[in-house]
Design a protein around this motif. Structure first.
Motif: not given
Length: 231
Positions: A22-37, A42-54
């Motif tokens: 669940p923490i990884g899933y939430i991290t992915l969502i936050l990364g997506l929201v950050t990229s849109l808002l 730009a760097l935060i969504p990339v980091i969030a993707f790798f951390v969340g996916f892992g």
């Protein structure tokens, strides 16, 4: 049958799975929201993707093995229920994850939970599925791998472990590959390691999988170096 589980080991990994996914899933969502808002960050969504996916992959790995009701330890215990008290089933206590010790020797169980058709031709394993389904299974860490190699490696690790503790006395360790999913359909030809479905495992052990009795002195030596479980 007696069962010995490494309860602390199982509990720790179940906790990791229950939190990491669940923490990884939430991290992915936050990364997506950050990229849109905030597209400028730009760097935060990339980091969030790798951390969340892992984290989600770690969570899936541990959920499969330590949380699900049909996890390997629970499925094997249920499949072997009814063996008499001369047998001891060890979960996560030895170099091989699942080990059955009895008067007719020592066996390691390599557990697989894949569903559908599973083929083996002379130790070459495959599942006839499409590319998309293979990708989804890879994402869910549900790929088949090479059960023969895994089983042989586990059996060899346990054999060396026992030999060191028995002053060089050799006890044969026989690997077995067990499929637990009710919808697994096995098409096996030429496997160097026995392959059995969980629903037939106990019957197989009592018939064609039955080994010759260990000498009494080796049985006694095993009892000295291995912990005993509760009935």
């Amino acid at each position: 049958m007696k069962v010995v589980r490494n309860e602390a080991y199982i509990r720790r990994r179940a906790t990791i799975g229950n939190w990491a996914f669940p923490i990884g899933y939430i991290t992915l969502i936050l990364g997506l929201v950050t990229s849109l808002l905030y597209p400028q960050l730009a760097l935060i969504p990339v980091i969030a993707f790798f951390v969340g996916f892992g984290l989600t992959q770690i969570g899936i790995y541990y959920i499969h093995r330590f949380v699900r009701p049909d996890r390997p330890e629970a499925a094997l215990t249920q499949a072997l229920k009814g063996l008499d008290d001369r047998y001891v089933l060890y979960h996560y206590m030895l170099p091989a994850d699942h080990v059955l010790v009895g008067p007719d020797g020592v066996r390691t169980f390599t557990v697989k939970w894949q569903r559908g058709e599973i083929r083996c031709r002379n130790d070459r394993w495959s599942q006839p599925i499409g590319l998309l389904r293979w990708f989804l299974r890879w994402m869910a860490q549900d790929t088949l791998g090479n059960p023969t190699r895994e089983a042989q490696q586990e059996a060899e690790a346990l054999r060396r472990y026992l030999a060191r503790r028995l002053d060089g006395k050799e006890i044969p360790v026989r690997p077995v590959i067990v499929f637990t999913h009710p919808e697994a359909r096995l098409d096996i030809e030429g496997s160097s390691v026995p392959v059995v479905h969980a629903r037939k495992l106990k019957e197989w052990l009592r018939k064609e999988g039955r080994g010759s009795s260990l000498p009494r002195e080796l049985q006694a030596a095993l009892e000295q170096i291995l912990p005993r479980g509760e009935a």
